[in-house]
Motif scaffolding. Structure first.
Motif, PDB file in Angstrom:
ATOM      1  N   ALA A 134     -10.935  40.808 -58.726  1.00  0.00           N
ATOM      2  CA  ALA A 134     -10.248  41.582 -57.692  1.00  0.00           C
ATOM      3  C   ALA A 134     -11.219  42.518 -56.981  1.00  0.00           C
ATOM      4  N   SER A 135     -12.126  43.125 -57.740  1.00  0.00           N
ATOM      5  CA  SER A 135     -13.132  44.005 -57.131  1.00  0.00           C
ATOM      6  C   SER A 135     -14.088  43.209 -56.251  1.00  0.00           C
ATOM      7  N   TRP A 147      -5.738  46.049 -63.857  1.00  0.00           N
ATOM      8  CA  TRP A 147      -6.608  47.047 -63.239  1.00  0.00           C
ATOM      9  C   TRP A 147      -6.027  48.432 -63.531  1.00  0.00           C
ATOM     10  N   ILE A 188      -7.093  36.061 -61.955  1.00  0.00           N
ATOM     11  CA  ILE A 188      -7.700  37.112 -61.136  1.00  0.00           C
ATOM     12  C   ILE A 188      -7.841  38.347 -62.021  1.00  0.00           C
ATOM     13  N   THR A 189      -9.029  38.545 -62.573  1.00  0.00           N
ATOM     14  CA  THR A 189      -9.275  39.702 -63.425  1.00  0.00           C
ATOM     15  C   THR A 189      -9.699  40.898 -62.571  1.00  0.00           C
ATOM     16  N   LYS A 190      -9.954  42.014 -63.236  1.00  0.00           N
ATOM     17  CA  LYS A 190     -10.350  43.225 -62.514  1.00  0.00           C
ATOM     18  C   LYS A 190     -11.650  43.020 -61.748  1.00  0.00           C
ATOM     19  N   LEU A 208     -13.337  40.454 -54.602  1.00  0.00           N
ATOM     20  CA  LEU A 208     -12.593  40.145 -53.381  1.00  0.00           C
ATOM     21  C   LEU A 208     -12.483  41.379 -52.489  1.00  0.00           C
ATOM     22  N   LEU A 209     -12.321  42.550 -53.095  1.00  0.00           N
ATOM     23  CA  LEU A 209     -12.246  43.790 -52.326  1.00  0.00           C
ATOM     24  C   LEU A 209     -13.554  44.067 -51.599  1.00  0.00           C
ATOM     25  N   ASP A 244     -14.553  43.501 -68.494  1.00  0.00           N
ATOM     26  CA  ASP A 244     -13.527  42.986 -67.590  1.00  0.00           C
ATOM     27  C   ASP A 244     -12.168  43.029 -68.277  1.00  0.00           C
ATOM     28  N   HIS A 257      -7.632  41.901 -67.651  1.00  0.00           N
ATOM     29  CA  HIS A 257      -6.630  41.186 -66.867  1.00  0.00           C
ATOM     30  C   HIS A 257      -5.723  42.126 -66.088  1.00  0.00           C
ATOM     31  N   LEU A 268      -2.433  42.016 -62.841  1.00  0.00           N
ATOM     32  CA  LEU A 268      -3.081  40.999 -62.015  1.00  0.00           C
ATOM     33  C   LEU A 268      -2.565  39.618 -62.420  1.00  0.00           C
TER      34      LEU A 268
END
Length: 373
Positions: free
Chosen positions: A135-136, A65, A130-132, A138-139, A61, A63, A75
């Protein structure tokens, strides 16, 4: 310049085929030093390409993307401490080991540092960034929230008609989960658990497929994510278990009384081993695929460092062929791991809600899980 252009072409091709952009990210900080060296230098003085660091950079992971080499989306960093309260700022302020407002990113973890630049271990921070991977996550949740209401509307609007659009695409998969996983594994009570099984299957599948895209996050290869999925399954199985399920664990039928002190602990351990096997199986299979592909790509850059551009060009076609082949295998693994996780979950739920348990029932389920692994 010609050599640099060839390097860029080889890099772009390799990353597209591997579905993991940025295999040279770990070399970013050494480019100036490398180009400053003379062309006639010996190979022994060249900076050694660190394959392990490159692989870890892409599977862990972060911070930010990184969508491509040199292009990173910052992020939000969200920190809480008792003395400062909530602090929110962009992760770009901590890029390249910069210190911002007394904070520093050290090997992917944010720490508060003192004036000398060393980590202040006494400062307690709560990191809600909100790390990578977040974020993924949430996507993928947004994708599911867009897909399934559209499918639901399709069933409403096309009632009695042939499915169209997304409905026609997803309906075979939905029916497969219902007819080949839920019904045979759980039995007549499958309807209560079908929404969870469908959510589980599509969540894992979507994130497995997203993980194969260039610059994507390795979400299902993160053991904390698979742990949460396994814990949810464990809670559903535990709270759905009927009296036959718990009698099978606490008082196995057909077992002599003298063996109960041995068998009961074994059965209790088995209750926890089932979600543990789910967690490790998904994490290990997804992570292993990424590591193998990145290792193959690393051979190109290792050859460039050890034998020069000629050697790198010579082995590139072979490496790219195997990388393409493994990516096709990864597509199959993406579906297979979603299927296995959902199937074993359904089987564990089925063992908890069925009316009767045979003496060797648990062995049968565990055997099936082992074979599927």
């Amino acid at each position: 310049m010609m050599r640099s252009a060839i390097n860029k072409v080889l890099l772009a091709t390799a990353l597209i085929l591997s579905s993991l952009v940025g295999a040279q990210a770990q070399e970013h900080g050494h480019e100036g030093e490398t180009h400053a060296k003379q062309e006639g230098e010996t190979h022994a003085t060249k900076k050694k390409f660190d394959v392990g660091a490159m692989i870890m950079h892409h599977i862990k992971d972060d911070h930010g993307w990184e969508l491509a080499h040199g292009f990173t989306i910052p992020l939000p960093v969200i920190l809480y401490s008792k003395d400062r309260g909530v602090e929110v700022f962009s992760s770009s302020r901590l890029a390249h080991e910069q210190v911002y407002n007394g904070y520093k990113n050290v090997h992917g973890k944010i720490h508060r540092v003192n004036e000398a630049g060393t980590v202040d271990h006494e400062a307690k921070l709560y990191n809600f960034s909100i790390t990578k991977n977040v974020a993924s996550l949430l996507l993928s949740a947004a994708i599911m929230l867009l897909l399934f209401p559209a499918v639901s509307r399709g069933y409403t609007n096309n009632k009695g008609k042939a499915p169209k659009g997304l409905q026609s695409l997803l309906e075979p998969i939905i029916l497969f989960v219902r007819d080949e996983i839920a019904k045979p594994s759980i039995g007549p009570k499958y309807t209560k658990f079908l929404p969870y099984l469908l959510t589980l299957f599509f969540f894992i599948l979507i994130n497995n497929l997203l993980g194969l895209l260039p610059g994507a996050a390795n979400l299902t290869g993160n053991i904390t994510v698979t742990l949460v999925l396994a814990v949810i399954t464990f809670l559903i199985v535990t709270f759905s278990g009927n009296k036959h399920y718990w009698l099978h664990i606490l008082k196995p039928t057909g077992v002599p009384i003298a063996l109960l002190p041995i068998m009961i602990p074994v059965e209790i351990v088995g209750v926890f081993m089932k979600p543990l096997s789910l967690m490790i199986r998904l994490f290990a299979n997804i992570t292993a695929g990424h590591i193998i592909i990145l290792s193959l790509l690393g051979l190109i850059f290792m050859a460039n460092h050890m034998g020069g551009m000629g050697t790198s060009i010579a082995i590139s076609p072979v490496v790219l062929f195997f990388t393409l082949f493994l990516n096709l295998i990864e597509l199959l693994v993406a579906f297979l791991q979603a299927f296995i996780f959902t199937l074993l979950t359904a089987m564990y739920i089925g063992s908890a809600v069925e009316d009767h348990h045979e003496a060797d029932h648990g062995i049968g389920y565990e055997g099936t899980g082992s074979e599927l692994g």
